[in-house]
Design a protein around this motif. Sequence first.
Motif, PDB file in Angstrom:
ATOM      1  N   LEU A 275       0.827  -1.205   0.000  1.00  0.00           N
ATOM      2  CA  LEU A 275       0.000   0.000   0.000  1.00  0.00           C
ATOM      3  C   LEU A 275       0.863   1.259   0.000  1.00  0.00           C
ATOM      4  O   LEU A 275       0.560   2.238  -0.695  1.00  0.00           O
ATOM      5  CB  LEU A 275      -0.930   0.000   1.223  1.00  0.00           C
ATOM      6  CG  LEU A 275      -2.040   1.063   1.228  1.00  0.00           C
ATOM      7  CD1 LEU A 275      -2.965   0.881   0.030  1.00  0.00           C
ATOM      8  CD2 LEU A 275      -2.834   0.994   2.530  1.00  0.00           C
ATOM      9  N   GLN A 276       1.972   1.220   0.766  1.00  0.00           N
ATOM     10  CA  GLN A 276       2.892   2.360   0.793  1.00  0.00           C
ATOM     11  C   GLN A 276       3.558   2.557  -0.571  1.00  0.00           C
ATOM     12  O   GLN A 276       3.724   3.689  -1.039  1.00  0.00           O
ATOM     13  CB  GLN A 276       3.974   2.139   1.853  1.00  0.00           C
ATOM     14  CG  GLN A 276       3.568   2.556   3.253  1.00  0.00           C
ATOM     15  CD  GLN A 276       4.760   2.590   4.202  1.00  0.00           C
ATOM     16  OE1 GLN A 276       5.898   2.800   3.770  1.00  0.00           O
ATOM     17  NE2 GLN A 276       4.497   2.374   5.469  1.00  0.00           N
ATOM     18  N   VAL A 277       3.958   1.446  -1.199  1.00  0.00           N
ATOM     19  CA  VAL A 277       4.575   1.522  -2.527  1.00  0.00           C
ATOM     20  C   VAL A 277       3.596   2.128  -3.528  1.00  0.00           C
ATOM     21  O   VAL A 277       3.950   3.022  -4.315  1.00  0.00           O
ATOM     22  CB  VAL A 277       5.027   0.126  -3.016  1.00  0.00           C
ATOM     23  CG1 VAL A 277       5.530   0.193  -4.456  1.00  0.00           C
ATOM     24  CG2 VAL A 277       6.108  -0.435  -2.108  1.00  0.00           C
ATOM     25  N   ALA A 278       2.350   1.664  -3.491  1.00  0.00           N
ATOM     26  CA  ALA A 278       1.322   2.168  -4.404  1.00  0.00           C
ATOM     27  C   ALA A 278       1.111   3.664  -4.206  1.00  0.00           C
ATOM     28  O   ALA A 278       0.987   4.430  -5.170  1.00  0.00           O
ATOM     29  CB  ALA A 278       0.008   1.411  -4.192  1.00  0.00           C
ATOM     30  N   LYS A 279       1.096   4.089  -2.926  1.00  0.00           N
ATOM     31  CA  LYS A 279       0.894   5.509  -2.634  1.00  0.00           C
ATOM     32  C   LYS A 279       2.084   6.341  -3.100  1.00  0.00           C
ATOM     33  O   LYS A 279       1.920   7.453  -3.616  1.00  0.00           O
ATOM     34  CB  LYS A 279       0.679   5.702  -1.135  1.00  0.00           C
ATOM     35  CG  LYS A 279       0.166   7.086  -0.764  1.00  0.00           C
ATOM     36  CD  LYS A 279      -0.176   7.175   0.712  1.00  0.00           C
ATOM     37  CE  LYS A 279      -0.695   8.580   1.069  1.00  0.00           C
ATOM     38  NZ  LYS A 279      -1.012   8.703   2.510  1.00  0.00           N
ATOM     39  N   ALA A 280       3.299   5.808  -2.940  1.00  0.00           N
ATOM     40  CA  ALA A 280       4.503   6.526  -3.366  1.00  0.00           C
ATOM     41  C   ALA A 280       4.603   6.610  -4.885  1.00  0.00           C
ATOM     42  O   ALA A 280       5.118   7.598  -5.435  1.00  0.00           O
ATOM     43  CB  ALA A 280       5.743   5.843  -2.802  1.00  0.00           C
ATOM     44  N   LEU A 281       4.115   5.563  -5.568  1.00  0.00           N
ATOM     45  CA  LEU A 281       4.156   5.542  -7.033  1.00  0.00           C
ATOM     46  C   LEU A 281       2.982   6.282  -7.660  1.00  0.00           C
ATOM     47  O   LEU A 281       2.986   6.539  -8.878  1.00  0.00           O
ATOM     48  CB  LEU A 281       4.173   4.098  -7.547  1.00  0.00           C
ATOM     49  CG  LEU A 281       5.444   3.279  -7.270  1.00  0.00           C
ATOM     50  CD1 LEU A 281       5.240   1.838  -7.699  1.00  0.00           C
ATOM     51  CD2 LEU A 281       6.651   3.879  -7.990  1.00  0.00           C
ATOM     52  N   ALA A 282       1.989   6.634  -6.844  1.00  0.00           N
ATOM     53  CA  ALA A 282       0.780   7.289  -7.361  1.00  0.00           C
ATOM     54  C   ALA A 282       1.086   8.564  -8.153  1.00  0.00           C
ATOM     55  O   ALA A 282       0.505   8.770  -9.235  1.00  0.00           O
ATOM     56  CB  ALA A 282      -0.193   7.579  -6.214  1.00  0.00           C
ATOM     57  N   PRO A 283       1.992   9.463  -7.677  1.00  0.00           N
ATOM     58  CA  PRO A 283       2.290  10.657  -8.481  1.00  0.00           C
ATOM     59  C   PRO A 283       2.855  10.324  -9.851  1.00  0.00           C
ATOM     60  O   PRO A 283       2.483  10.950 -10.853  1.00  0.00           O
ATOM     61  CB  PRO A 283       3.319  11.402  -7.619  1.00  0.00           C
ATOM     62  CG  PRO A 283       3.060  10.946  -6.229  1.00  0.00           C
ATOM     63  CD  PRO A 283       2.655   9.512  -6.366  1.00  0.00           C
ATOM     64  N   LEU A 284       3.752   9.310  -9.910  1.00  0.00           N
ATOM     65  CA  LEU A 284       4.292   8.898 -11.214  1.00  0.00           C
ATOM     66  C   LEU A 284       3.197   8.302 -12.087  1.00  0.00           C
ATOM     67  O   LEU A 284       3.144   8.530 -13.302  1.00  0.00           O
ATOM     68  CB  LEU A 284       5.418   7.881 -11.017  1.00  0.00           C
ATOM     69  CG  LEU A 284       6.731   8.434 -10.443  1.00  0.00           C
ATOM     70  CD1 LEU A 284       7.665   7.295 -10.073  1.00  0.00           C
ATOM     71  CD2 LEU A 284       7.399   9.373 -11.437  1.00  0.00           C
ATOM     72  N   GLY A 285       2.300   7.535 -11.456  1.00  0.00           N
ATOM     73  CA  GLY A 285       1.167   6.973 -12.193  1.00  0.00           C
ATOM     74  C   GLY A 285       0.281   8.057 -12.772  1.00  0.00           C
ATOM     75  O   GLY A 285      -0.180   7.962 -13.919  1.00  0.00           O
ATOM     76  N   MET A 286       0.042   9.102 -11.969  1.00  0.00           N
ATOM     77  CA  MET A 286      -0.758  10.233 -12.453  1.00  0.00           C
ATOM     78  C   MET A 286      -0.079  10.920 -13.637  1.00  0.00           C
ATOM     79  O   MET A 286      -0.724  11.263 -14.633  1.00  0.00           O
ATOM     80  CB  MET A 286      -0.984  11.245 -11.328  1.00  0.00           C
ATOM     81  CG  MET A 286      -2.115  10.894 -10.391  1.00  0.00           C
ATOM     82  SD  MET A 286      -2.453  12.239  -9.234  1.00  0.00           S
ATOM     83  CE  MET A 286      -1.500  11.693  -7.821  1.00  0.00           C
ATOM     84  N   LEU A 287       1.244  11.122 -13.505  1.00  0.00           N
ATOM     85  CA  LEU A 287       2.009  11.738 -14.599  1.00  0.00           C
ATOM     86  C   LEU A 287       1.851  10.962 -15.895  1.00  0.00           C
ATOM     87  O   LEU A 287       1.509  11.514 -16.942  1.00  0.00           O
ATOM     88  CB  LEU A 287       3.493  11.780 -14.237  1.00  0.00           C
ATOM     89  CG  LEU A 287       4.063  12.933 -13.433  1.00  0.00           C
ATOM     90  CD1 LEU A 287       5.564  12.755 -13.299  1.00  0.00           C
ATOM     91  CD2 LEU A 287       3.756  14.260 -14.080  1.00  0.00           C
TER      92      LEU A 287
END
Length: 527
Positions: A275-287
Amino acid sequence: MSLFLSIFPIVLLIWLMVKKNSMPSYIALPLVAALIYVIKIAYFGDDFMLLNATAASGLVSTLTPITVIFGAIMFNRMMETTGCIDIIRKWLANISPNPVAQLMIIGWAFAFMIEGASGFGTPAAIAAPILMSLGFNPLRVAVFTLVMNSVPVSFGAVGTPTWFGFAPLNLSAADILDIGRQTGIMHFFAGFIIPVIGLGFIVSREEIRKNIGFIYISVLSCTLPYVALAMVNEEFPSLVAGAIGLMVSVFAADKGWGLSKDYAKDPEAEKVPLLQVAKALAPLGMLIGMLVVTRIKQLGLKGLLTSSEPWFGFSLPGLSDITVTQSLTIVFGQIFGEAVSEKYQTLYVPAWIPFVLTVWICIVLYRTKFKDAWSFYVATVHQTNKPLLALMGALIMVKLMMVGGDDSMVKIIGKEFAAMAGDNWVYFSPYLGAIGAFFSGSNTVSNLTFGPIQQQIATDTGLSATLILALQSVGGAMGNMVCINNIIAVCTVLNVHNAEGTIIKKTVIPMTIYGVIAVIVAAIFFM
């Protein structure tokens, strides 16, 4: 004399930036731009007001790279402030602590996919700070990311250099596809050598040798689908191949395929919750998500963000006619009363969307304190001051060198070199494309500028037009390594000072080798 005066400012610029006590780019570039202005008036006899209008258009065009840089720096500072970078660092260490694996995942496969979606120098701006946060030397990271951002470039920004860069030539769909096919094959073979050279700037030969199996798993997972897609489509080779390569590279690194056992996973290492990894990668995913949906024209958003339908306009007497379109594109027309115009695509340039918009969303998502948000905004403004001067000088220089149509300094260089080469032009063609990218900072602009010259040379010498144009496109891609705009951008994002000349001295070597590979492949397969 025309050829000498056209080349001299570029030679002077390179000398000023690579000599022992090198001059900073924010001084050297405006200085050389001023010299070109004087030469254009004193020798070429260009109209005084036309040159002023062109210089002004260069200032306007600076908005594109500087806002992309601003957005990228702000995004990376947000990632640091919110702790996302720290979590990504731990996650990558859990996948593989091997530095070669990390370099190939982020600097090759991830950047490959970003180039396919965006272009504009975005891959290095996103990948380089992540690599620096993993502990790699900033200057070496700058060189590495510039070298790696070459193979996917001809099909970057959803194929723009190929389908748009050659659009003025009125080629058939079959010819465009043939150019894409030949371009893809040349890049495919370069992929066996260029990434290894890139890694050589940041890790030892011994490290490369020990991890060569993984290196080629990562390379081929991108280049095989890349060349396969280039056979049938000119829009998606880089984007789709990069996504496939990223997934394969992460999976292979996690399994340890082809990697040295010197960096075994630490069983005691802190495990990062999914869950932490997903949250940390979320900005890159949005980009990535925003880049994809705004670049693929079939989805409809691209048309809305690039609409040229006027919304309102007004005139600044004696200065410019200004039109704002429905897509918030600001068009400066009739600058100083001359037939010179420039525009800034507010919503389409990858600055406000996706970088700044993602930052705003993440400030809310991660509940960032106003004080922290304000501090990284102020730091970003300070970090972009000197690069702004450098980019102004670079773009004014480029614009002035293009004044004069077929008698412009850029065209003189191209035509004189072609005349010297004659029937052997195929061996020099990619380097003209590289010169175009060096000047303009874009494979697309290089193709637009030199495509007609390359086509005419092919006609005059009896060479295959599609082959020469494919070599031009490959040249424009490899020229990204030495492009002043890209070098300034990555140095700014990494906060590396006065290193542009040092970087050019390093990147010119793989760029030259790239051209040799392209010519050899062309000679074996297409001549």
